[in-house]
Design an enzyme around this catalytic site. Structure first.
Site, mmCIF file in Angstrom:
data_model
loop_
_atom_site.group_PDB
_atom_site.id
_atom_site.type_symbol
_atom_site.label_atom_id
_atom_site.label_comp_id
_atom_site.label_asym_id
_atom_site.label_seq_id
_atom_site.Cartn_x
_atom_site.Cartn_y
_atom_site.Cartn_z
ATOM 1 N N ASP A 1 -2.331 6.151 -3.576
ATOM 2 C CA ASP A 1 -1.170 5.532 -2.943
ATOM 3 C C ASP A 1 -0.699 4.385 -3.832
ATOM 4 O OD1 ASP A 1 -3.285 3.818 -2.466
ATOM 5 O OD2 ASP A 1 -2.617 3.249 -0.465
ATOM 6 N N ASP B 1 -5.794 1.999 -3.351
ATOM 7 C CA ASP B 1 -7.032 1.763 -2.594
ATOM 8 C C ASP B 1 -7.431 2.991 -1.790
ATOM 9 O OD1 ASP B 1 -5.133 1.631 -0.571
ATOM 10 O OD2 ASP B 1 -5.886 -0.227 0.308
ATOM 11 N N ASP C 1 -1.018 1.188 -4.088
ATOM 12 C CA ASP C 1 -1.924 0.169 -4.637
ATOM 13 C C ASP C 1 -3.298 0.728 -4.983
ATOM 14 O OD1 ASP C 1 -2.772 0.500 -2.005
ATOM 15 O OD2 ASP C 1 -3.349 -1.596 -1.770
ATOM 16 N N SER D 1 0.813 -1.219 0.000
ATOM 17 C CA SER D 1 0.000 0.000 0.000
ATOM 18 C C SER D 1 0.845 1.268 0.000
ATOM 19 C CB SER D 1 -0.972 -0.051 1.183
ATOM 20 O OG SER D 1 -1.992 0.894 1.064
#
Length: 447
Positions: free
Chosen positions: A239, A243, A241, A100
């Site tokens: 960010d 999400d 990833d 992340s």
């Protein structure tokens, strides 16, 4: 041995904490538990752009195929895409390799069930138990061994799904996008251009060495600068990833998750689509967010910190929106996890539909000053404040004094001998004094 699974899967420094051996074992145990021993389960595997992603994907895939799983490799793609594609491809499970917003040396492995939901604690415990107890699992031979297939159309499948989450297009909007050199690089530039926006890009190549370095949702400074320099309507920062999303208004001001949730919840209410007239957020969301919702007649339910707890509450109560101040926002009618791209589309669409600049929309909420002080206490006494009558009485007195325009939050640290004392309210000097005196009381009583 410490617990493998944290609040967001297994995470650690790649090749040190999170080794190829552990990835292999997670693949074997995860496939076995999630597919209930099915002979030929199907598992979707995606990753962000980290340089350790290839190493871990190879090891994880070896583990999955060694128990007979068919692996669908979808390449560098956002975490929420894996949740969606697991459902679309009718797979038995999904796995995302990502850490992340963490620095490049970290990586993680996160599982989704067949419906695209993160795993509950009890399922993670079963996977962990197999690894720790070295429980023997089936090892098929010959044609029983699984295979790996690359799905080259996965990005297009996800982009088409994202487009379906809003009405209309984004023509005549000028948008700066910061992809953090991460997973959104493969999706966001194409998505927003195809919707007609004029797009200015930053960090829009999947370069593992640069992921989250002075860019993305945790470092929006460059995005703020680019929005002002280009006279853009809005800036969007993902960010690693994708999400989570943090936005920047046309004046260069950061618009955090609380503001984004408030804007989207008010819009959903106007359209009659805010289920049960309720938003779910964590204890960390600002009191200003709570007050803004109250003024609109919207209820707020707070949970523990972590988007998994937000999601649990949303599914339990059938709510349509929830999230965190950090920008993890879940639109449960669209996807089963925080989705930065969906959030970005909703925000841009609301701005275009309403004809309002993002700064005007964000004015629906005022962020109240916040003071955080750490009270040093003995580790074994971190939770004792709950039973101490004097401390409880003082917290009640402070909240009564603020008359609904402030709050006190006490949180024991999960890793250090500390109790975190947070006070929010209109007057910074006043709440600073309140926090200081409460922290001193806690230290005095719990040492």
């Amino acid at each position: 041995m410490a617990r493998l699974f944290g609040t967001d899967g297994v995470r650690g420094i790649a090749n040190y904490d999170l080794t190829p051996q552990l990835a292999f074992e997670l693949g074997r145990a995860g496939a076995y538990v999630l597919t209930h021993g099915t002979h030929r389960p199907k598992v979707v595997v995606g990753k962000d752009s980290r340089i350790s992603g290839d190493m871990l994907e190879c090891a994880l895939t070896a583990g999955l195929t060694s128990v007979g799983a068919e692996v669908i490799s979808v390449g560098i793609i956002p975490t929420p895409a894996v949740a969606y594609l697991t459902r679309l491809y009718q797979a038995d499970a999904g796995v995302m390799i990502s850490a992340s917003h963490n620095p490049v040396e970290y990586n993680g492995i996160k599982f989704f069930d067949k419906d695209g939901y993160k795993l509950p604690d009890e399922v993670e415990d079963r996977i962990e138990n197999i690894i720790k107890e070295k429980i023997e699992l089936p090892s098929p031979i010959g044609t029983g061994i699984g295979t790996r297939k690359e799905y080259t159309n996965s990005h297009r499948d996800y982009i088409e799904f994202l487009k379906s989450t809003i009405d209309g297009d984004l023509k005549e909007m000028k948008i700066v996008i910061d992809c953090a050199y991460g997973a959104s690089s493969t999706i966001a530039p194409i998505l927003f251009k195809e919707l007609g926006a004029e797009v200015i890009l930053h960090g829009a190549e999947p370069i593992g060495e640069k992921i989250n370095v002075n860019c993305g949702s945790t470092h929006p400074e460059k995005l703020q600068q680019l929005v002002i320099e280009n006279g853009a309507d809005i800036g969007l920062a993902f960010d690693g990833d994708a999400d989570r999303l943090i936005a920047v208004d046309e004046k260069g001001n950061v618009v955090d998750g609380d503001h984004i949730m408030a804007i989207c919840a008010i819009d959903l209410k106007k359209k009659g689509r805010l289920k049960n007239n309720t938003v779910v957020a964590t204890v960390m969301s600002n009191i200003g967010f709570e007050i803004a919702l109250k003024e609109q007649g919207i209820n707020l339910i707070r949970t523990k910190v972590g988007d998994r707890y937000v999601l649990e509450e949303m599914t339990k109560g059938g709510y349509s929106i929830g999230g965190e101040q950090s920008g993890h926002i879940i639109f449960l009618d669209d996807n089963t996890t925080g989705d930065g791209e969906i959030t970005a589309l909703k925000l841009c669409s609301i701005s275009k539909e309403s004809g309002k600049k993002l700064s005007e929309l964000a004015a629906c909420m005022i962020t109240y000053p916040q003071v955080l002080i750490n009270a040093k206490v003995k580790n074994e006494l971190k939770n004792a404040y709950l039973e101490d009558e004097e401390i409880k009485r003082e917290i009640e007195n402070l909240e009564r004094e603020m008359r609904g325009e402030g709050r006190v939050l006490i949180r024991p640290s999960g890793t250090e001998p500390l109790v975190r004392v947070m006070v929010e309210g209109k007057d910074y000097d006043k709440i600073s004094q309140m926090a200081k005196e409460l922290a001193e009381l806690i230290e005095r009583k719990l040492n």
